[in-house]
Design a protein around this motif. Structure first.
Motif, short mmCIF file in Angstrom:
data_model
loop_
_atom_site.label_atom_id
_atom_site.label_comp_id
_atom_site.label_asym_id
_atom_site.label_seq_id
_atom_site.Cartn_x
_atom_site.Cartn_y
_atom_site.Cartn_z
N LEU A 117 95.82 25.19 32.61
CA LEU A 117 95.55 25.53 34.13
C LEU A 117 95.99 27.19 34.47
CD1 LEU A 117 95.05 24.54 37.02
CD2 LEU A 117 97.62 24.08 37.28
N LEU A 118 96.94 27.51 34.00
CA LEU A 118 97.27 28.91 34.38
C LEU A 118 96.41 29.79 33.85
CD1 LEU A 118 99.97 27.63 35.47
CD2 LEU A 118 101.27 29.61 34.42
N ARG A 119 95.79 29.55 32.64
CA ARG A 119 94.76 30.26 31.83
C ARG A 119 93.54 30.46 33.01
NH1 ARG A 119 91.87 33.34 30.70
NH2 ARG A 119 90.90 34.16 28.75
N THR A 120 93.31 29.62 33.79
CA THR A 120 92.00 29.65 34.57
C THR A 120 92.16 30.70 35.61
OG1 THR A 120 92.78 27.93 36.07
CG2 THR A 120 91.45 27.05 34.03
N PHE A 121 93.53 31.24 35.78
CA PHE A 121 93.63 32.19 36.81
C PHE A 121 93.49 33.44 36.42
CE2 PHE A 121 97.14 28.86 38.56
CZ PHE A 121 96.13 28.17 39.19
N VAL A 122 93.10 33.78 35.04
CA VAL A 122 92.81 34.81 34.60
C VAL A 122 91.52 35.15 34.09
CG1 VAL A 122 93.44 36.57 32.90
CG2 VAL A 122 95.20 35.36 33.91
N SER A 123 90.64 36.19 34.33
CA SER A 123 89.51 36.46 33.93
C SER A 123 88.82 35.89 32.22
CB SER A 123 88.67 37.70 34.20
OG SER A 123 87.55 38.10 33.58
N ARG A 124 87.77 35.52 32.17
CA ARG A 124 87.62 34.88 30.88
C ARG A 124 87.26 36.25 30.00
NH1 ARG A 124 85.93 29.64 30.13
NH2 ARG A 124 85.61 28.36 32.13
N THR A 125 87.09 37.29 30.53
CA THR A 125 87.04 38.69 30.05
C THR A 125 88.32 39.36 29.43
OG1 THR A 125 87.03 39.63 32.03
CG2 THR A 125 85.11 39.21 31.28
N ALA A 126 89.32 38.33 29.72
CA ALA A 126 90.50 39.19 29.28
C ALA A 126 90.90 39.16 27.72
CB ALA A 126 91.60 38.08 29.74
N SER A 140 93.15 41.76 31.43
CA SER A 140 91.81 42.03 32.02
C SER A 140 91.96 42.98 33.32
CB SER A 140 91.13 41.03 32.30
OG SER A 140 91.49 40.31 33.21
N GLU A 141 90.76 43.57 33.51
CA GLU A 141 90.94 44.39 34.71
C GLU A 141 89.35 44.24 35.40
OE1 GLU A 141 91.37 49.11 36.39
OE2 GLU A 141 91.08 48.62 34.14
N VAL A 142 89.60 43.14 36.47
CA VAL A 142 88.33 43.07 37.21
C VAL A 142 88.57 43.04 38.50
CG1 VAL A 142 87.49 41.29 35.75
CG2 VAL A 142 89.45 40.75 37.18
N GLY A 143 88.62 44.64 39.25
CA GLY A 143 88.96 44.93 40.52
C GLY A 143 90.79 45.09 40.28
N ARG A 144 91.41 43.80 39.94
CA ARG A 144 92.91 44.16 39.84
C ARG A 144 92.95 43.82 38.39
NH1 ARG A 144 96.11 42.54 44.19
NH2 ARG A 144 97.39 41.23 42.99
N GLY A 145 94.40 44.14 38.11
CA GLY A 145 94.69 43.90 36.65
C GLY A 145 95.32 42.25 36.74
N GLU A 146 94.85 41.58 35.52
CA GLU A 146 95.13 40.19 35.33
C GLU A 146 95.68 39.99 33.88
OE1 GLU A 146 91.71 37.90 35.92
OE2 GLU A 146 91.61 38.16 38.05
#
Length: 310
Positions: A117-126, A140-146
């Motif tokens: 579940l928590l993994r879904t909160f971070v972009s797949r591009t991480a 990852s960096e998709v506008g914000r750091g994740e």
């Protein structure tokens, strides 16, 4: 009503991992008890009723034409599995290290369902990344750091204005997770004194918010300053809820305020109610509230304020 059971013996104290800059945190010390409680508590059964999935899909469809019932049901089942797989969680909001927007985070202790579940909160591009201490994370960096981190049952998901901010926060959380004693808003002495066994807790250290507003854009004088002083007298807030059998709900909400500023003076117009008024409540009523209010004093005070503003 009976309080919710505490986390399993030997479990990490997730509250110890809260960064010092955290100003709001929600703590669930026993998520499994929440899931099990829907079988015995009417409030939990209502909150977890499958019909909410249909309602939420209808609401989301007003903003997203692609919202589907099957997708909502998948999220619902994923959430329930994660809660049932977790021995504790903390969701928090922290100051963004001078970058403007706040840092958002979730920490949990659990197994694969909780991690999924928590993994879904971070972009797949991480992509894999090593922190200064050597811990391996997905970043990852998709506008914000994740950032996503998992180690020995401890799971962390973070979102921050920049990659630098999110990595600094991650190091602080990871280094603190094996500590003892609460941190962040739960470390505020007044909040610590109010804490009790509960299924869910909310703690807010509002002094950080008022301090930032004071520094940036607080009014210097006049009625606006009085309003600011009234609001800033509320330095912290604590709320908790525990679930018993049937419709038993044991909750607490604490929000102290200064007696001198506007808010304290306004609340002072409320007084103790005559409990005898409850005798007039119909027998079939499900609830009743009685109170007293000094209307004459309130009107006079309001008129004085209007004259002062003018």
């Amino acid at each position: 009503s009976a309080p919710a059971p505490a986390s399993a013996p030997g479990a990490r104290d997730l509250l110890a991992a809260l960064p010092d800059s955290t100003f709001l945190a929600v703590h669930g010390p026993a998520p499994r008890a929440l899931i099990a409680g829907r079988e015995t508590n009417d409030w939990l059964a209502f909150a977890m009723d499958p019909e909410w999935q249909t309602i939420s899909t209808l609401l989301l469809s007003q903003f997203d034409d692609e919202a589907e019932a099957t997708e909502m049901e998948q999220w619902r089942q994923m959430l329930f599995r994660a809660l049932g797989d977790s021995t504790g969680f903390v969701a928090f909001v922290g100051e963004g290290f001078g970058d403007g927007d706040p840092i958002l985070g979730i920490m949990a202790e659990g197994g694969s369902d909780c991690s999924a579940l928590l993994r879904t909160f971070v972009s797949r591009t991480a992509a894999p990344h090593a922190l200064p201490g050597g811990e391996q994370v997905l970043l990852s960096e998709v506008g914000r750091g994740e950032l996503f981190y998992e180690s020995d049952g401890f799971v962390l998901a973070l979102s921050a204005p920049t990659v630098e901010a999110v990595t600094r926060m991650a190091v602080e959380c990871i280094e603190g997770v094996d500590g003892s004693g609460p941190a962040g808003p739960f470390a505020v002495p007044a909040i610590a004194a109010e804490r009790r066994p509960a299924a869910l807790e909310l703690a807010v250290d509002m002094s950080q918010l008022w301090g930032e507003l004071e520094r940036v854009e607080a009014p210097e004088a006049g009625f606006e300053r009085q309003l600011f002083d009234a609001a800033s007298s509320m330095a912290w807030m604590y709320a908790s809820v525990a679930f018993g059998e049937g419709d038993e709900l044991d909750w607490e909400f604490v929000l102290p305020y200064g007696s001198e500023p506007l808010l304290g003076r306004f609340i002072g117009f409320f007084g103790e109610a005559d409990r005898a008024l409850l005798r007039a409540v119909p027998a079939g009523a499900t609830g009743a509230i009685v109170g007293s209010f000094d209307l004459d004093g309130f009107v006079r005070w309001t008129l004085d304020l209007v004259r002062e503003i003018e």
